[in-house]
Design a protein around this motif. Structure first.
Motif, mmCIF file in Angstrom:
data_model
loop_
_atom_site.group_PDB
_atom_site.id
_atom_site.type_symbol
_atom_site.label_atom_id
_atom_site.label_comp_id
_atom_site.label_asym_id
_atom_site.label_seq_id
_atom_site.Cartn_x
_atom_site.Cartn_y
_atom_site.Cartn_z
ATOM 1 N N GLU A 136 10.282 6.020 -7.268
ATOM 2 C CA GLU A 136 9.285 7.207 -7.376
ATOM 3 C C GLU A 136 8.802 7.980 -6.388
ATOM 4 O O GLU A 136 9.609 7.598 -5.002
ATOM 5 N N ASP A 137 8.309 8.886 -6.417
ATOM 6 C CA ASP A 137 8.001 9.838 -5.265
ATOM 7 C C ASP A 137 6.811 9.435 -4.319
ATOM 8 O O ASP A 137 6.599 9.426 -3.291
ATOM 9 N N PHE A 138 5.852 8.737 -5.165
ATOM 10 C CA PHE A 138 4.825 8.028 -4.415
ATOM 11 C C PHE A 138 4.299 6.751 -4.879
ATOM 12 O O PHE A 138 4.787 6.409 -6.284
ATOM 13 N N ALA A 139 3.936 6.020 -4.504
ATOM 14 C CA ALA A 139 3.438 4.588 -4.931
ATOM 15 C C ALA A 139 1.924 4.437 -4.595
ATOM 16 O O ALA A 139 1.295 4.905 -3.309
ATOM 17 N N THR A 140 1.212 3.595 -5.344
ATOM 18 C CA THR A 140 -0.217 3.308 -4.992
ATOM 19 C C THR A 140 -0.069 1.968 -4.085
ATOM 20 O O THR A 140 0.697 1.135 -4.633
ATOM 21 N N VAL A 141 -0.887 1.701 -3.072
ATOM 22 C CA VAL A 141 -0.914 0.462 -2.324
ATOM 23 C C VAL A 141 -2.230 0.095 -2.123
ATOM 24 O O VAL A 141 -3.233 0.544 -1.968
ATOM 25 N N ASN A 142 -2.331 -1.260 -2.089
ATOM 26 C CA ASN A 142 -3.562 -1.878 -1.674
ATOM 27 C C ASN A 142 -3.738 -2.298 0.009
ATOM 28 O O ASN A 142 -2.876 -2.832 0.396
ATOM 29 N N PRO A 143 -4.796 -1.760 0.439
ATOM 30 C CA PRO A 143 -4.941 -1.831 1.807
ATOM 31 C C PRO A 143 -5.493 -3.135 2.397
ATOM 32 O O PRO A 143 -5.787 -3.438 3.532
#
Ligand SMILES: O=c1ccn([C@@H]2O[C@H](COP(=O)(O)O)[C@@H](O)[C@H]2O)c(=O)[nH]1
Length: 306
Positions: A136-143
């Motif tokens: 993918e180009d971006f990923a969502t991440v949990n901080p």
């Protein structure tokens, strides 16, 4: 990749993302039947049905939009076959020159985050060879795990020129249970937003950082505050449409340059044919209904920003 996202938003005039969240129950009967005739009522059959459904939606909308956001949970529920459909979807969106935001919500201790970052954004080494996997180009991440859980993602982004959207204030009804808790007089989401801005300084594109934030459309007052806290971070805004967010709620998520936010709608677009407003299209023409829903969403946001 943030530069490509900005360019594509300018070119399409559409700061929107189509969320590819294909529940089997949204897939029209005629597509399910074809896949089940070929593969039976199996995980392979289900995966084929959601892939065929996605393909038609992508074909009918890709010229209007800059980006898509496949939600990996919708594919994972069908196990390995579902993940193959996820991969086909990502690859096909790249063929159509769309920016792909993998909604994977990863994040762990550093060594594990490094593996997630490699799998979703980077390249994996196998002996003398390297392979791109999900790509993918971006990923969502949990901080939630803090800086050492984020750094491996940021390092891969720097190397690959890819990007992140870090959860700051989520759109769901219970998001305030933890995210709104006051710490040193400020809500937790504001502390996270300050970190997103700081992490992002090290990985700047031309106008915006590689590191962006997720802020739900359902909390417009919070969006207004967070826009100021993270001026150089793009905001991915879920919660439009099915969760109640509307264009008029979202003006403060954008910067004065008219950029800085990208609004997601999943069910509102991909299952548009099930809504009364688009009922005239019928299940056979579900992809045309999705196209019309995209046009309406672009217009709703554009008129709010005028
Ligand atoms: O705060 C968040 C973070 C992520 N999501 C995801 O966005 C889509 C929304 O789907 P709709 O059908 O448009 O409601 C979905 O993939 C969520 O997991 C979110 O809603 N809120």
């Amino acid at each position: 990749m943030i530069n490509k996202l900005v360019e594509k938003i300018k070119k399409t005039g559409a700061p929107i993302v189509v969320g590819l969240d294909p529940m089997l129950s949204y897939v029209p009967e005629h597509i399910q039947k074809k896949s089940f005739d070929e593969y039976g009522e199996t995980l392979e059959g289900a995966a084929d049905a959601i892939w065929q459904y996605n393909k038609q939606i992508i074909d009918s909308t890709y010229d209007l939009i800059p980006a898509v956001k496949p939600q990996i949970a919708m594919y994972e529920q069908f196990g390995v076959e579902g993940l193959k459909a996820f991969q086909k979807t990502v690859d096909y969106c790249h063929e159509k020159d769309l920016v792909v935001i993998g909604d994977v919500k990863r994040g762990d201790i550093g060594s594990t985050s490094a593996a997630y970052a490699t799998g979703h954004l980077g390249k994996v080494q196998v002996g003398s060879k390297t392979y791109r996997t999900f790509n993918e180009d971006f990923a969502t991440v949990n901080p939630y795990l803090g800086t050492d859980g984020i750094k491996p993602f940021a390092d891969v982004c720097k190397e690959e020129k890819k990007g992140l959207f870090i959860l700051v204030k989520t759109s769901n009804p219970s998001s305030g249970e933890f995210q709104d808790r006051l710490i040193d007089g400020k809500p937790l989401y504001e502390h996270v937003a300050e970190k997103v801005a700081a992490w992002g300084e090290d990985v700047m594109g031309d106008e915006y950082s590689y590191i962006g934030a997720v802020v739900g459309a359902t909390y417009p007052e919070v969006g207004k505050v967070l826009r100021q806290v993270m001026p150089k971070s793009f905001i991915l805004v879920p919660g439009y449409g099915a969760q109640g967010g509307k264009g008029k709620d979202l003006t403060h998520y954008f910067n004065k340059d008219g950029l800085g936010a990208i609004v997601n709608s999943s069910r509102g677009i991909i299952a548009a044919y099930k809504q009364e407003k688009y009922a005239q299209f019928g299940a056979e023409n579900f992809a045309d209904a999705s196209r019309q829903a995209v046009i309406d969403m672009i217009e709703d946001i554009a008129s709010a920003l005028k």
